[in-house]
Design a protein around this motif. Sequence first.
Motif, PDB file in Angstrom:
ATOM      1  N   ASP A  50       0.817  -1.527  -0.058  1.00 22.05           N
ATOM      2  CA  ASP A  50      -0.033   0.217  -0.306  1.00 22.05           C
ATOM      3  C   ASP A  50       1.230   1.160   0.312  1.00 22.05           C
ATOM      4  N   SER A 168     -10.817   6.885   0.192  1.00 28.21           N
ATOM      5  CA  SER A 168      -9.978   6.946   1.204  1.00 28.21           C
ATOM      6  C   SER A 168     -10.568   7.646   2.262  1.00 28.21           C
ATOM      7  N   GLN A 190     -10.518   3.006   2.579  1.00 27.95           N
ATOM      8  CA  GLN A 190      -9.860   2.589   2.940  1.00 27.95           C
ATOM      9  C   GLN A 190      -9.357   3.799   3.976  1.00 27.95           C
ATOM     10  N   SER A 217      -3.417   2.351   9.926  1.00 28.92           N
ATOM     11  CA  SER A 217      -3.212   2.042  11.026  1.00 28.92           C
ATOM     12  C   SER A 217      -4.068   1.441  12.571  1.00 28.92           C
ATOM     13  N   PHE A 219      -2.073  -0.267  13.968  1.00 27.56           N
ATOM     14  CA  PHE A 219      -1.127  -0.380  15.176  1.00 27.56           C
ATOM     15  C   PHE A 219      -1.827   0.926  15.823  1.00 27.56           C
ATOM     16  N   SER A 221      -0.437   3.297  14.566  1.00 28.00           N
ATOM     17  CA  SER A 221       0.380   4.729  14.336  1.00 28.00           C
ATOM     18  C   SER A 221       1.889   4.574  14.488  1.00 28.00           C
ATOM     19  N   LEU A 259      -3.827  -3.264   6.864  1.00 25.24           N
ATOM     20  CA  LEU A 259      -2.545  -2.639   6.445  1.00 25.24           C
ATOM     21  C   LEU A 259      -1.233  -2.514   7.160  1.00 25.24           C
ATOM     22  N   ARG A 261       2.631  -1.775   9.036  1.00 26.05           N
ATOM     23  CA  ARG A 261       3.503  -0.596   8.550  1.00 26.05           C
ATOM     24  C   ARG A 261       4.219  -1.279  10.101  1.00 26.05           C
ATOM     25  N   SER A 262       5.641  -1.986   8.972  1.00 27.83           N
ATOM     26  CA  SER A 262       6.667  -1.931  10.105  1.00 27.83           C
ATOM     27  C   SER A 262       8.255  -1.616   8.970  1.00 27.83           C
ATOM     28  N   LEU A 263       9.496  -0.882   9.640  1.00 29.77           N
ATOM     29  CA  LEU A 263      10.517   0.005   9.133  1.00 29.77           C
ATOM     30  C   LEU A 263      11.231  -1.152  10.002  1.00 29.77           C
ATOM     31  N   ARG A 267      11.236  -7.585  12.233  1.00 30.92           N
ATOM     32  CA  ARG A 267       9.577  -8.060  13.405  1.00 30.92           C
ATOM     33  C   ARG A 267       8.739  -8.572  10.785  1.00 30.92           C
TER      34      ARG A 267
HETATM   35  P1  NDP Z   1       0.430   1.252  12.161  1.00 29.69           P
HETATM   36  O1  NDP Z   1      -0.974   1.516  12.514  1.00 29.69           O
HETATM   37  O2  NDP Z   1       0.555   0.525  11.034  1.00 29.69           O
HETATM   38  O3  NDP Z   1       2.269   1.561  13.592  1.00 29.69           O
HETATM   39  C1  NDP Z   1       3.009   1.446  12.733  1.00 29.69           C
HETATM   40  C2  NDP Z   1       4.128   1.410  13.689  1.00 29.69           C
HETATM   41  O4  NDP Z   1       3.983   0.459  14.587  1.00 29.69           O
HETATM   42  C3  NDP Z   1       5.181   2.018  13.905  1.00 29.69           C
HETATM   43  O5  NDP Z   1       6.083   3.030  15.224  1.00 29.69           O
HETATM   44  C4  NDP Z   1       6.373   0.351  14.378  1.00 29.69           C
HETATM   45  O6  NDP Z   1       6.940   0.386  14.663  1.00 29.69           O
HETATM   46  C5  NDP Z   1       5.076   0.125  15.150  1.00 29.69           C
HETATM   47  N1  NDP Z   1       5.404  -1.786  14.705  1.00 29.69           N
HETATM   48  C6  NDP Z   1       4.911  -2.588  14.259  1.00 29.69           C
HETATM   49  N2  NDP Z   1       5.053  -3.745  13.919  1.00 29.69           N
HETATM   50  C7  NDP Z   1       5.378  -4.402  15.800  1.00 29.69           C
HETATM   51  C8  NDP Z   1       4.911  -4.985  16.561  1.00 29.69           C
HETATM   52  N3  NDP Z   1       5.464  -6.382  15.303  1.00 29.69           N
HETATM   53  N4  NDP Z   1       5.892  -4.876  17.802  1.00 29.69           N
HETATM   54  C9  NDP Z   1       5.901  -3.865  18.163  1.00 29.69           C
HETATM   55  N5  NDP Z   1       5.692  -2.618  16.879  1.00 29.69           N
HETATM   56  C10 NDP Z   1       5.278  -2.359  15.933  1.00 29.69           C
HETATM   57  O7  NDP Z   1       0.795   2.913  11.294  1.00 29.69           O
HETATM   58  P2  NDP Z   1       0.281   3.358   9.756  1.00 29.69           P
HETATM   59  O8  NDP Z   1      -0.286   5.102  10.310  1.00 29.69           O
HETATM   60  O9  NDP Z   1       1.920   3.333   9.378  1.00 29.69           O
HETATM   61  O10 NDP Z   1      -0.660   2.726   9.366  1.00 29.69           O
HETATM   62  C11 NDP Z   1      -0.053   1.768   8.206  1.00 29.69           C
HETATM   63  C12 NDP Z   1      -0.389   2.461   6.660  1.00 29.69           C
HETATM   64  O11 NDP Z   1      -1.657   2.271   6.561  1.00 29.69           O
HETATM   65  C13 NDP Z   1       0.617   3.244   6.695  1.00 29.69           C
HETATM   66  O12 NDP Z   1       1.749   2.996   5.905  1.00 29.69           O
HETATM   67  C14 NDP Z   1       0.268   3.660   5.278  1.00 29.69           C
HETATM   68  O13 NDP Z   1       0.752   2.469   3.813  1.00 29.69           O
HETATM   69  C15 NDP Z   1      -1.932   3.737   5.473  1.00 29.69           C
HETATM   70  N6  NDP Z   1      -1.656   4.955   6.115  1.00 29.69           N
HETATM   71  C16 NDP Z   1      -3.092   5.541   5.155  1.00 29.69           C
HETATM   72  C17 NDP Z   1      -3.435   6.270   6.000  1.00 29.69           C
HETATM   73  C18 NDP Z   1      -4.653   7.210   4.584  1.00 29.69           C
HETATM   74  O14 NDP Z   1      -5.251   8.454   4.611  1.00 29.69           O
HETATM   75  N7  NDP Z   1      -5.038   6.665   3.724  1.00 29.69           N
HETATM   76  C19 NDP Z   1      -2.899   7.020   6.899  1.00 29.69           C
HETATM   77  C20 NDP Z   1      -2.344   6.546   7.802  1.00 29.69           C
HETATM   78  C21 NDP Z   1      -1.877   5.260   7.096  1.00 29.69           C
HETATM   79  P3  NDP Z   1       8.513  -0.755  13.728  1.00 29.69           P
HETATM   80  O15 NDP Z   1       8.639   0.183  11.882  1.00 29.69           O
HETATM   81  O16 NDP Z   1       9.830  -0.077  14.695  1.00 29.69           O
HETATM   82  O17 NDP Z   1       8.284  -1.774  13.590  1.00 29.69           O
END
Ligand code: NDP
Length: 311
Positions: A50, A168, A190, A217, A219, A221, A259, A261-263, A267
Amino acid sequence: MSILQEKIQLNNGTAIPVVGLGTVTPDDKKPILREVVRAAILDAGYRHIDTAWYYGVEPILGEVLEELFNEGKVKREDIFITTKVWPALWRNPQKSLDKSLKDLRLDYVDLWLQHWPLTFKSDENGQPPVPRDSSGKVIEDDGDFLDTYKKMVDIYKHSNKVKAIGVSNYSIGNLDRLLKETDVVPVINQIELHPQLPLNDLVEFCNKHKIVVEAYSPFGSNGAPVLELPLVKQLAEKYNVRPADILVNYHTASGRVALPRSLNPDRIKQGYKKVPLTKEDLTKLYEIGEKEPKRYIKEDWGHHIGLPFWD
Ligand code: NDP
């Protein structure tokens, strides 16, 4: 089968993997995105990415994808790729799509979303992406957000560059207008969704109109606060999985796409396990947000869209 390879049908007959890799990436983390995407596809088995024009990562994704296709590790048709039109390019979604395709080094995307039902007063290249006046207030254009979707419909009908279109951050009111004024039902809406923000009315409305809900989001975000909820941790212990598995299954068990996300490549490599959540587990998870709703993504431009719990 891994949960990463499970798919659900969309209303236009195409199918979407139920878990997609979120790609919002802070600038300081951009250097690691290549490794994360390779690990996601090669080690974990992700088949869905995504992304969006706005995230500024499409050139990086394009390089990695081309590399993976050339190495013969995976085929284009096996990966589901979503991109989005940002409100700064609301007048010219074709330009947005062409830029995304060029950066992604692709001939088509599987899903193309209108990112927000908004119009921003930016230049023809979408700059600045979020225009603000001297007091910091977002400068909206006087256009109709639905014009963007109508242009997307036209492109969907008359080119091979997008396999499906959707939206979205649409509220029930926005969707209601769209359904009355256009003849292509979006395949997806979305929205932010997790146990603290179940948005049952909007989800029911989408289900009724065969619009699949994608949870962004999932988790909570940055900092992943939803992973810390006591019930999520208890269920993770009960099933001997990670809290992240519980939150992904909360959506997939309810017919939605998640959806996360982890960087963190370690993980990402673990992927997500399928968890046999019971009806009772799900009911308890839903009760959290029904009793005390909490939205984490509260961009200032979104408060008047009509999505609940913005204040
Ligand atoms: P998420 O809710 O997916 O959370 C991301 C956070 O979770 C990061 O800090 C990550 O840290 C942490 N994390 C991930 N896995 C673990 C784990 N197993 N244990 C502990 N911490 C964890 O965040 P997003 O807001 O990025 O949402 C996901 C995706 O949704 C976006 O990347 C995007 O593609 C989409 N999105 C769309 C929007 C829209 O307007 N349409 C708005 C916002 C998001 P770490 O990297 O250190 O693992």
